[in-house]
Write a protein that holds these residues in place. Structure first.
Motif, PDB file in Angstrom:
ATOM      1  N   LEU A 122      30.650  57.525  35.840  1.00 21.53           N
ATOM      2  CA  LEU A 122      31.729  58.133  36.628  1.00 21.53           C
ATOM      3  C   LEU A 122      31.629  57.742  38.101  1.00 21.53           C
ATOM      4  O   LEU A 122      32.648  57.527  38.772  1.00 21.53           O
ATOM      5  N   TYR A 123      30.412  57.646  38.569  1.00 25.03           N
ATOM      6  CA  TYR A 123      30.210  57.198  39.947  1.00 25.03           C
ATOM      7  C   TYR A 123      30.771  55.785  40.119  1.00 25.03           C
ATOM      8  O   TYR A 123      31.454  55.479  41.108  1.00 25.03           O
ATOM      9  N   GLY A 124      30.489  54.921  39.155  1.00 21.98           N
ATOM     10  CA  GLY A 124      30.986  53.557  39.227  1.00 21.98           C
ATOM     11  C   GLY A 124      32.501  53.489  39.173  1.00 21.98           C
ATOM     12  O   GLY A 124      33.141  52.716  39.909  1.00 21.98           O
ATOM     13  N   VAL A 125      33.116  54.303  38.303  1.00 22.28           N
ATOM     14  CA  VAL A 125      34.578  54.323  38.192  1.00 22.28           C
ATOM     15  C   VAL A 125      35.204  54.784  39.513  1.00 22.28           C
ATOM     16  O   VAL A 125      36.178  54.192  40.005  1.00 22.28           O
ATOM     17  N   GLU A 126      34.639  55.832  40.090  1.00 24.97           N
ATOM     18  CA  GLU A 126      35.178  56.349  41.354  1.00 24.97           C
ATOM     19  C   GLU A 126      35.029  55.328  42.481  1.00 24.97           C
ATOM     20  O   GLU A 126      35.961  55.093  43.264  1.00 24.97           O
ATOM     21  N   ARG A 127      33.847  54.731  42.559  1.00 22.62           N
ATOM     22  CA  ARG A 127      33.617  53.735  43.611  1.00 22.62           C
ATOM     23  C   ARG A 127      34.551  52.535  43.444  1.00 22.62           C
ATOM     24  O   ARG A 127      35.048  51.975  44.422  1.00 22.62           O
ATOM     25  N   ALA A 128      34.794  52.146  42.204  1.00 18.84           N
ATOM     26  CA  ALA A 128      35.677  51.005  41.964  1.00 18.84           C
ATOM     27  C   ALA A 128      37.094  51.303  42.456  1.00 18.84           C
ATOM     28  O   ALA A 128      37.736  50.461  43.101  1.00 18.84           O
ATOM     29  N   ARG A 129      37.573  52.475  42.164  1.00 25.65           N
ATOM     30  CA  ARG A 129      38.926  52.833  42.608  1.00 25.65           C
ATOM     31  C   ARG A 129      38.999  52.899  44.132  1.00 25.65           C
ATOM     32  O   ARG A 129      39.997  52.485  44.733  1.00 25.65           O
ATOM     33  N   GLU A 130      37.939  53.415  44.741  1.00 24.77           N
ATOM     34  CA  GLU A 130      37.918  53.468  46.199  1.00 24.77           C
ATOM     35  C   GLU A 130      37.981  52.065  46.806  1.00 24.77           C
ATOM     36  O   GLU A 130      38.535  51.879  47.901  1.00 24.77           O
ATOM     37  N   GLN A 131      37.412  51.099  46.084  1.00 20.47           N
ATOM     38  CA  GLN A 131      37.362  49.732  46.606  1.00 20.47           C
ATOM     39  C   GLN A 131      38.537  48.871  46.138  1.00 20.47           C
ATOM     40  O   GLN A 131      38.532  47.656  46.325  1.00 20.47           O
ATOM     41  N   GLY A 132      39.552  49.494  45.545  1.00 18.92           N
ATOM     42  CA  GLY A 132      40.755  48.756  45.180  1.00 18.92           C
ATOM     43  C   GLY A 132      40.731  48.079  43.835  1.00 18.92           C
ATOM     44  O   GLY A 132      41.589  47.222  43.559  1.00 18.92           O
ATOM     45  N   PHE A 133      39.797  48.436  42.957  1.00 18.58           N
ATOM     46  CA  PHE A 133      39.765  47.864  41.620  1.00 18.58           C
ATOM     47  C   PHE A 133      40.844  48.508  40.743  1.00 18.58           C
ATOM     48  O   PHE A 133      41.176  49.681  40.893  1.00 18.58           O
ATOM     49  N   ARG A 134      41.355  47.742  39.811  1.00 19.55           N
ATOM     50  CA  ARG A 134      42.136  48.303  38.712  1.00 19.55           C
ATOM     51  C   ARG A 134      41.130  48.639  37.616  1.00 19.55           C
ATOM     52  O   ARG A 134      40.384  47.753  37.149  1.00 19.55           O
ATOM     53  N   VAL A 135      41.093  49.889  37.214  1.00 26.16           N
ATOM     54  CA  VAL A 135      40.093  50.342  36.241  1.00 26.16           C
ATOM     55  C   VAL A 135      40.747  50.521  34.875  1.00 26.16           C
ATOM     56  O   VAL A 135      41.720  51.268  34.728  1.00 26.16           O
ATOM     57  N   LEU A 136      40.221  49.820  33.889  1.00 25.58           N
ATOM     58  CA  LEU A 136      40.575  50.039  32.488  1.00 25.58           C
ATOM     59  C   LEU A 136      39.353  50.663  31.826  1.00 25.58           C
ATOM     60  O   LEU A 136      38.279  50.049  31.812  1.00 25.58           O
ATOM     61  N   SER A 137      39.499  51.864  31.340  1.00 28.02           N
ATOM     62  CA  SER A 137      38.312  52.576  30.862  1.00 28.02           C
ATOM     63  C   SER A 137      38.532  53.207  29.506  1.00 28.02           C
ATOM     64  O   SER A 137      39.665  53.492  29.098  1.00 28.02           O
ATOM     65  N   THR A 138      37.428  53.414  28.829  1.00 20.99           N
ATOM     66  CA  THR A 138      37.426  54.160  27.578  1.00 20.99           C
ATOM     67  C   THR A 138      36.075  54.814  27.417  1.00 20.99           C
ATOM     68  O   THR A 138      35.050  54.255  27.828  1.00 20.99           O
ATOM     69  N   LEU A 164      43.997  48.993  26.580  1.00 19.44           N
ATOM     70  CA  LEU A 164      45.280  48.322  26.759  1.00 19.44           C
ATOM     71  C   LEU A 164      46.454  49.284  26.918  1.00 19.44           C
ATOM     72  O   LEU A 164      47.585  48.844  27.186  1.00 19.44           O
ATOM     73  N   HIS A 165      46.192  50.554  26.772  1.00 16.16           N
ATOM     74  CA  HIS A 165      47.280  51.533  26.692  1.00 16.16           C
ATOM     75  C   HIS A 165      48.208  51.488  27.906  1.00 16.16           C
ATOM     76  O   HIS A 165      49.431  51.563  27.775  1.00 16.16           O
ATOM     77  N   ASP A 166      47.648  51.390  29.109  1.00 14.07           N
ATOM     78  CA  ASP A 166      48.457  51.457  30.329  1.00 14.07           C
ATOM     79  C   ASP A 166      48.758  50.091  30.937  1.00 14.07           C
ATOM     80  O   ASP A 166      49.232  50.009  32.074  1.00 14.07           O
ATOM     81  N   VAL A 183      44.064  38.291  38.708  1.00 16.69           N
ATOM     82  CA  VAL A 183      44.679  37.479  39.758  1.00 16.69           C
ATOM     83  C   VAL A 183      45.223  38.386  40.853  1.00 16.69           C
ATOM     84  O   VAL A 183      45.194  38.041  42.047  1.00 16.69           O
ATOM     85  N   ARG A 184      45.721  39.563  40.457  1.00 16.10           N
ATOM     86  CA  ARG A 184      46.336  40.478  41.410  1.00 16.10           C
ATOM     87  C   ARG A 184      45.285  41.334  42.126  1.00 16.10           C
ATOM     88  O   ARG A 184      45.395  41.587  43.321  1.00 16.10           O
ATOM     89  N   GLN A 185      44.300  41.822  41.398  1.00 20.62           N
ATOM     90  CA  GLN A 185      43.276  42.676  41.987  1.00 20.62           C
ATOM     91  C   GLN A 185      42.044  42.646  41.096  1.00 20.62           C
ATOM     92  O   GLN A 185      42.136  42.313  39.916  1.00 20.62           O
ATOM     93  N   PRO A 186      40.891  42.961  41.663  1.00 22.97           N
ATOM     94  CA  PRO A 186      39.683  42.973  40.819  1.00 22.97           C
ATOM     95  C   PRO A 186      39.793  44.037  39.725  1.00 22.97           C
ATOM     96  O   PRO A 186      40.392  45.094  39.922  1.00 22.97           O
TER      97      PRO A 186
END
Length: 918
Positions: free
Chosen positions: A42-58, A76-78, A127-130
């Motif tokens: 969860l820490y990694g997911v939060e940090r990724a979003r803060e840094q502009g990552f697109r997060v695909l998670s399950t 792939l849902h979203d 290509v658009r974002q990490p």
């Protein structure tokens, strides 16, 4: 060694996110359950979003581990439709199938197609974002999603990071060993967790190539505070005798301590020696021993405090590290230490500490000192301090008070403390000096019990056999020795003699009139009766329960409440047995009894397996394995490996099942306990039948078939292999050999009214009938089996019966009925995670050529039940029409009501138009 600090693991997450560039990278975080992997995820997911990552998670879930592409669908849902439109036609079909947007029409696709589609999606989005692909609990990934991810990972490119967590114990493989990126060195794998007692044990075992006794390991863990360096150095200094009283520190550490403390001599040195010669030093105590005012003591201790040797915490004197205290004590020398202990004995008021100081201050035996030590040991026993009592007796022996009685008492306390080696060393050198009769019987009984605790059952047998003979005139000791002898015989495979000895123990205990011993003897007798497939003696067990007295020294097989739970589950009342075993396991934890924990946990895993909760059974088995590794191996590891093998066989984890069974069988033979080979053989036999390897199955099960030719298999515990043997024999056309097995199941099922025996017998009978061409009789027999399944909470067994019923119906060209029954079996096997059996049912469904159903919010089985219920049919009528049990009808209706948000059949009927197959 993996990083054990949370800061280090968070840094690994930060490094993963910060290092994303043109080459994909991954971080796999592994560890034991509850260790904090998800928190890091969860820490990694939060940090990724803060840094502009697109997060695909399950977050993979055990309940979804049987759903094809469940995890990939989450990922792939979203994803935006425009991204998917750029895929090739075949990839879009694959993705649409994953997302349940299309059916089977169109070109075929597989995990490779889907994997390449997923890789293409991730590369395009990067290509658009990490991109961060975050998957929690990869051990629960459905097999298809894992295959897709493995394919996709090898094809990734661009700014993609993968963050995976998975459950894995220290000795287990990496939970994501299937993950390979284009650049292998871009995958970092981290195992989390503190250096627990188990970790210290593993570390010391790997470093020195030997396992220290558990009491020593516990002491090392306490002293070192989990510090690996100090633990290793302490382990080098332990001489195998006592980790407390006379272990000498390694010279390197002694020298270190000497350099730090050598300038404190005279009064200050004496005060330091006094402080490290007691367990809880205080300023007042030091002042009393030194015959100085308290203020003067505080003043003199200022120097050591400034040097970081100790600190004053109010009245308490606290050393900066136990090694410093131990070093001061060691460096003082024997004569100076004896003087100090005599001074401490003069001021100590507590009997045990006073006796100990008297002993440590004496150079030879003195009657007053020996008596003080005996009295102190008795007091320690009264408080349950077995190790302390043993040490006090050993001190008396060492001072010249060496008598058979004192050795027996010391050995007994060593054994109660779990130190079997010291118990044996106390008795074995002087065994010939024990007089015949009760005294020798007690010594032999102790030695036999120690060997049993070390899982050396062949070594225990002659000792305990002679103990029974020698104890003829000592009734209480005779019962105890006979119970030990019976248990050792049982573990060695001598079941008839074991049962005879248990019955003898009952008679001896009854003659003695000791209720506690009567309860133990009755309990073991009932357990062995049931293990032999005999009827459970209810009145005897009730009496044993009434007479049961809490006692941590009573082994689990002799404890009535445990035997009640175990035999209740053997009789087929699994939920009640489960509750009793959970309570027994909790009690074993409360008591700190490792042996009881292993015994109860083994049966608990067995019940979870019968209930179809294979992952839970595996977790319990792994817990037993960890405990066994901490205890140095032997019986606990065999039990853990065995039950993980069983659970893995049901889950279709062939490699794990075979390896665990192999290790378990080898361990059982090493212990001299052929009884422990039975369940690993059963697991292997079941696995071979599951895979269709019938010749191999019979070869594996042959020893069990030979051993049971006397017809003694009468209940679920000893008979679980028989349905597999019957299926293999029938499949190979060896009907004559299958007949007596089926007859035994039917006979004993009827005599004991056991639903498992009745269903297994009926299924076996139907196989014989079908094999001779009487399909109508086979169908009728299976109908009767389904009625018995209502009494049995074993979903796998129900699905197995449905599978064969589907085959019988298909052979009679009742294809639609066959498909209905087979789909229910398929659903059950899928829900249980029994993928090999689900595949078998799938193959049968293909043979029926029945119309396929599309996707709905309701499963096919739920739709069938709902349509009939909407017409007003009763649960019993629905069960008869669909060849399922009323309980299955109830389960499906509950799910239908929940999904459709209805409460009654009338509301369901009002929505009948919705209850159609796509």
């Amino acid at each position: 060694m993996a990083s054990v600090s949370r800061s280090g693991e968070r840094q690994a997450v930060d490094d993963l996110l910060g290092g994303v560039g043109t080459v994909p990278a991954a971080l796999v975080i592994a560890g034991e359950p509850g260790i904090g992997k998800t928190t890091l995820w969860l820490y990694g997911v939060e940090r990724a979003r803060e840094q502009g990552f697109r997060v695909l998670s399950t977050r993979a879930d055990e309940a979804e581990s049987v759903l094809a592409y469940a995890a990939v669908a989450d990922l792939l849902h979203d994803v935006e439709s425009e991204v998917l439109r750029d895929l090739t036609d075949l990839q879009r079909v694959a993705v649409d199938r994953v997302l349940l947007r299309t059916g089977a029409d169109g070109p075929p696709t597989d995990h490779r197609t889907t994997g390449s589609a997923l890789a293409a999606v991730l590369v395009a989005m990067a290509v658009r974002q990490p991109i961060l692909l975050a998957i929690d609990d990869v051990q629960w990934l459905d097999v298809s999603s894992q295959a897709v991810l493995a394919v996709a990972a090898r094809r990734l490119g661009g700014r993609v990071a993968l963050l995976l967590t998975g459950r894995a114990h220290a000795t287990e493989p990496d939970p994501a060993d299937w993950l390979h990126l284009p650049a292998p060195d871009t995958i970092e794998r981290v195992r989390v967790g503190p250096l627990s007692l188990h970790a210290l044990h593993t570390m010391i075992l790997e470093r020195f190539g030997r396992a220290l006794p558990r009491p020593t390991m516990v002491r090392i863990a306490e002293v070192s505070g989990g510090n690996p360096f100090y633990a290793l150095e302490l382990a080098r200094g332990v001489d195998g005798r006592s980790p407390v009283g006379d272990a000498v520190l390694p010279s390197t550490l002694t020298e270190l301590v000497r350099l730090r403390t050598e300038r404190f001599d005279g009064q200050v040195g004496d005060m330091l020696l006094a402080a490290c010669s007691v367990g809880e030093p205080t300023v007042d105590l030091i002042a009393e021993v030194a015959e100085l005012p308290v203020a003067r003591v505080v003043e003199l201790l200022d120097g050591p405090e400034r040097e970081g040797i100790l600190r004053l915490d109010g009245n308490r004197v606290v050393f900066a590290h136990p090694l410093l205290a131990r070093g001061i004590y060691t460096h003082a020398g024997p004569a100076r230490r004896r003087r100090m202990h005599r001074a401490l004995a003069a001021v100590e008021k507590r009997p045990e500490l006073k006796a100990r100081h008297m002993a440590l201050g004496a150079a030879s035996a003195e009657p007053a000192t020996l008596q003080a030590l005996d009295d102190a040991a008795c007091a320690a026993v009264g408080r349950g301090a077995a190790a302390a009592a043993a040490d006090l007796y050993e001190l008396a022996i060492g001072l010249g008070g060496d008598t058979p009685t004192r050795r027996l008492r010391a050995a007994e306390q060593h054994l109660r403390a779990g130190d079997t080696n010291r118990a044996r060393r106390t008795i074995e050198p002087t065994l010939d000096g024990f007089d015949s009769g009760a005294q020798r019987a007690a010594a032999l009984n102790l030695l036999g019990a120690a060997r049993m605790a070390d899982h050396d059952y062949p070594g225990a047998l002659p000792l305990l056999g002679e103990a029974v003979t020698q104890a003829a005139d000592e009734p209480a000791l005779l019962v105890e020795a006979t119970l030990h002898f019976s248990r050792a015989l049982s573990m060695s495979g001598q079941h008839e003699e074991a049962l005879r000895q248990a019955k003898a123990a009952v008679a001896h205990a009854e003659g003695l009139g000791d209720g506690k011993l009567v309860s133990q003897a009755l309990s073991l007798s009932v357990l062995l009766d049931c293990a032999r497939g005999l009827r459970r003696d209810g009145p005897a067990l009730v009496r044993a329960l009434d007479l049961e007295a809490p006692d941590p020294d009573v082994a689990a097989p002799c404890r009535a409440s445990v035997v009640d739970a175990v035999t209740t589950s053997w009789m087929g009342d699994l939920e009640e047995g489960l509750a009793g075993l959970i309570a027994a396991r909790r009690r074993s934890v409360e008591m700190g009894s490792d042996a009881d924990f292993v015994f109860v946990s083994g049966h608990l895993a067995m019940v979870y397996t019968w209930l179809g909760r294979y992952s839970v059974a595996s977790d319990v088995a792994e817990d037993v394995m960890r405990r066994g590794e901490q205890l140095g191996g032997g019986y606990p590891v065999v039990v853990g490996r065995t039950h993980r093998a069983v659970a893995s066989a049901y889950l279709g984890r062939e490699r794990v099942a075979r390896e665990d069974a192999r290790v378990a069988i080898a361990g059982a033979k090493q212990c001299g306990a052929p009884f422990l080979t039975i369940r690993p053989l059963i697991a292997l036999g079941f696995l071979e039948v599951s895979l269709g390897n019938h010749e191999k199955a019979l070869k594996v099960l042959q020893p069990l078939l030979i051993a049971r030719r006397d017809g003694s298999v009468r209940d679920i515990f000893p008979a679980t292999f028989m349905p597999d043997a019957v299926e293999a024999l029938v499949a190979l056309g060896r009907l004559d050999e299958a007949v007596p097995l089926v007859e035994a199941l039917e006979l004993h099922g009827a005599a004991l009214d056991r639903p498992w025996l009745l269903t297994a017998g009926a299924r076996g009978r139907s196989m014989l009938q079908a094999a001779t061409g009487d399909l109508a009789a086979a169908e009728e027999t299976l109908r009767g089996a389904l009625v018995q399944h209502d009494r049995l909470a074993m979903p796998f067994e129900l699905a197995r019966t449905q599978l064969f019923l589907g085959q019988v119906l298909r052979r009679q060209r009742k294809k639609n009925l066959a498909a209905t029954v087979l789909r229910d079996a398929f659903d059950t096997f899928g829900e249980l995670g029994a993928r090999v059996w689900a595949t078998r049912v799938g193959a049968e469904l293909e043979r029926t050529d029945a119309p396929r159903t599309g996707r709905s919010d309701l499963t096919p089985s739920e739709l069938r039940v709902a349509r009939l219920a909407a017409t007003g049919k009763s649960n019993k009528d629905i069960a008869t029409a669909l060849f399922i049990s009323p309980k299955t009808v109830e389960h499906n209706l509950s799910s239908v009501y929940r999904k459709l948000a209805v409460r009654t059949r009338s509301e369901l009927a009002s929505r009948a138009s919705e209850l159609v197959f796509d």
